[in-house]
Write a protein that holds these residues in place. Structure first.
Motif, PDB file in Angstrom:
ATOM      1  N   TYR A  75      18.377  46.308  53.420  1.00 18.37           N
ATOM      2  CA  TYR A  75      17.917  47.719  52.508  1.00 18.37           C
ATOM      3  C   TYR A  75      16.178  47.254  52.060  1.00 18.37           C
ATOM      4  N   PHE A 121      30.508  47.954  45.454  1.00 22.05           N
ATOM      5  CA  PHE A 121      31.863  49.047  45.193  1.00 22.05           C
ATOM      6  C   PHE A 121      32.661  47.699  45.336  1.00 22.05           C
ATOM      7  N   ILE A 140      33.368  44.942  43.156  1.00 22.50           N
ATOM      8  CA  ILE A 140      33.875  46.051  41.713  1.00 22.50           C
ATOM      9  C   ILE A 140      35.342  45.499  42.340  1.00 22.50           C
ATOM     10  N   TRP A 164      38.325  43.585  40.342  1.00 27.24           N
ATOM     11  CA  TRP A 164      40.011  44.068  39.438  1.00 27.24           C
ATOM     12  C   TRP A 164      41.553  44.047  40.332  1.00 27.24           C
ATOM     13  N   ILE A 175      42.257  40.815  38.740  1.00 26.77           N
ATOM     14  CA  ILE A 175      42.674  40.395  37.049  1.00 26.77           C
ATOM     15  C   ILE A 175      44.001  40.245  36.675  1.00 26.77           C
ATOM     16  N   PRO A 176      44.447  41.588  37.078  1.00 27.23           N
ATOM     17  CA  PRO A 176      45.916  41.334  36.635  1.00 27.23           C
ATOM     18  C   PRO A 176      47.365  39.986  36.972  1.00 27.23           C
ATOM     19  N   ILE A 209      46.371  38.327  33.692  1.00 28.46           N
ATOM     20  CA  ILE A 209      47.089  38.387  32.887  1.00 28.46           C
ATOM     21  C   ILE A 209      48.665  39.146  32.535  1.00 28.46           C
ATOM     22  N   LEU A 210      49.102  39.299  33.332  1.00 28.80           N
ATOM     23  CA  LEU A 210      50.922  39.890  33.747  1.00 28.80           C
ATOM     24  C   LEU A 210      51.142  38.217  34.263  1.00 28.80           C
ATOM     25  N   ALA A 226      57.157  38.762  36.923  1.00 29.76           N
ATOM     26  CA  ALA A 226      58.101  39.788  35.819  1.00 29.76           C
ATOM     27  C   ALA A 226      58.753  40.574  36.274  1.00 29.76           C
TER      28      ALA A 226
END
Lengths: 342, 119
Positions: free
Chosen positions: B75, B100, B103, B107, B110-111, B114-115, B119
């Motif tokens: 660019y 993008f 990101i 995202w 990430i879960p 945390i989770l 489960a």
């Protein structure tokens, strides 16, 4: 005169209409925020966390919606030299890229943490099994070694302040278990055990529903959740574990005989009698339940008699046939016997 | 399509391809490992499900990061020289897509941290 003239003016009418509709909306909103079946009236910590997440997201989304709408209106109606900054590089990068990325990056972990904390089973939780069936709920309380201590139907009684560990499944088709006041909704899938944990923080009666279309009587598949103080819960549990009481009136003895002769025991169990059917709800203490027909009618002799005689008329498609051949006197005796099973 | 154009298209879509691969690996590994009841097995000191997701996410981030850096370099290079509108469009789009993708790959990873895994 002047007042009368004003009443017919369009602006006055508009203002009155706005005031009335605003008051009506507020009344409806306030009415919807409380009650026995409302996710906006959390009755436990887990539900409160989900409610907090809902409020944050709703308020945030509303503010963003109005801000974007305001900018859109500004972009359409403002003079070109004043709105030019909206098309600038900084506005697009900051408002169109950075802002949504930052907001969503904060919401994602927050939402995940809320849901994770809600799903964590608490130590010493009271285990209860709930099985969804067309169109009612089989509820099993477990005793020593995880064996069922007793069963009930369409009513879950819990002690206030003690964590509850629900295991849910389904016997026929997929159902979904949802008590709005206690948060999480969970699918009930045949052959699979799903778990839901909650703690009732205040005594009261709440309403749960099936939240997955499961057949033509799906909308009439509800249940009560009764949160009792610990001492009252222990008394209830002790009573439920006992066999059915002996009838003490001749009418009730006749009702028990009709129950036996009518073959009711091939589908229903009444502990302490020869009725040992497992197909339908356990009726050992049916008289102690608040409702019949999965939350459809208050439980009394009249509704019980009506249910027995006209099941397929009241709730078409349920597994129990209508027993319309009983005479009125027999129906009273049979319903009286069932009502006496406290 | 010339080899140069093919390379440009691949560079432009590199982030999406890496995201798709990460998506497949993350869901495939979670379903397979949880289905085989390996939830408690460990790898590199982490639960095997988390470790698999971490490896897939880091690999996807590395690939997309490289594509993003390359797109950015191109660019800046196009700004200094005369290029065709098509080239300019593809390079700018590549910067956006790869940026993008960094990101969304993050995202998507990430879960797992945390989770609970199965489960």
């Amino acid at each position: 005169m002047e007042f009368e003239a004003t009443r017919h003016c369009p602006r006055w009418r508009l203002r009155t209409w706005a005031r009335r509709s605003g008051a009506l909306s507020c009344a409806l909103a306030v009415a919807g925020c409380s009650g026995v079946q409302s996710a906006l009236d959390p009755a436990g910590d887990d539900a409160l966390r989900i409610y907090g997440l809902t409020v944050i997201m709703t308020v945030g989304a509303t503010l963003i919606f109005f801000a974007v709408t305001g900018l859109l209106i500004y972009a359409i109606f403002a003079p070109p030299e004043r709105r030019a900054w909206l098309g600038g590089r900084n506005t697009i990068v900051l408002g169109g890229l950075a802002f949504p990325i930052i907001v969503l990056s904060m919401l994602l972990p927050y939402g995940l943490i809320v849901m994770r904390d809600t799903d964590v089973p608490k130590a010493g939780a009271l285990p209860i099994e709930v099985i969804g069936e067309q169109y009612w709920w089989r509820v099993r309380y477990l005793g020593e070694g995880g064996r069922p201590a007793f069963s009930t139907a369409n009513e879950i009684v819990v002690p206030v302040g003690s964590p509850i560990a629900l295991s849910v499944t389904a016997a026929d088709v997929i159902h979904s278990f949802w008590i709005p006041n206690f948060g999480g909704k969970i699918d009930m899938i045949p052959g699979r055990l799903n778990r839901l944990n909650f703690t009732a923080e205040r005594p009261g009666i709440y309403r749960g529903v099936c939240a997955e279309f499961c057949g033509d009587q799906h909308a009439r598949m509800a249940f009560d959740v009764v949160a009792l103080e610990p001492a009252a819960f222990e008394a209830w549990r002790e009573n439920q574990a006992k066999p059915a009481p002996e009838p003490d009136l001749s009418l009730l003895v006749r009702g028990r005989e009709l129950f036996r002769a009518g073959g009711c025991g091939s589908c229903h169990v009444v502990r302490g009698t020869e009725a040992d059917g497992r197909f339908g709800p356990d009726l050992t203490h049916v008289g102690s339940r608040r409702t019949i027909g999965a939350g459809q009618f208050p439980n009394n002799i009249g509704t019980l008699a009506g249910w027995i005689a006209n099941t397929q008329h009241i709730k078409p498609g349920v597994r129990m046939p209508s027993y319309g051949s009983f005479t009125g006197e027999d129906l009273r005796a049979l319903a009286g016997y069932l009502e006496s099973l406290k | 399509m010339t080899a140069l154009r093919t390379g440009q298209v691949l560079l432009m879509l590199a982030g999406l391809i890496a995201w798709a691969l990460q998506f497949t690996l993350v869901y495939g590994a979670t379903s397979t490992l949880c289905g085989r009841e390996w939830a408690n097995a460990t790898l590199l000191g982490l639960g095997i499900v988390q470790a698999s997701i971490l490896i897939a996410t880091l690999a996807a981030l590395a690939g997309t990061g490289a594509a993003f850096a390359w797109s950015l370099w191109e660019y800046r290079w196009t700004e200094a020289r005369q290029t065709s509108p098509a080239d300019r469009f593809m390079i700018q789009t590549g910067v956006l897509i790869n940026g993008f993708s960094l990101i969304v790959i993050l995202w998507q990873g990430i879960p797992a941290f945390i989770l609970p895994a199965c489960a």
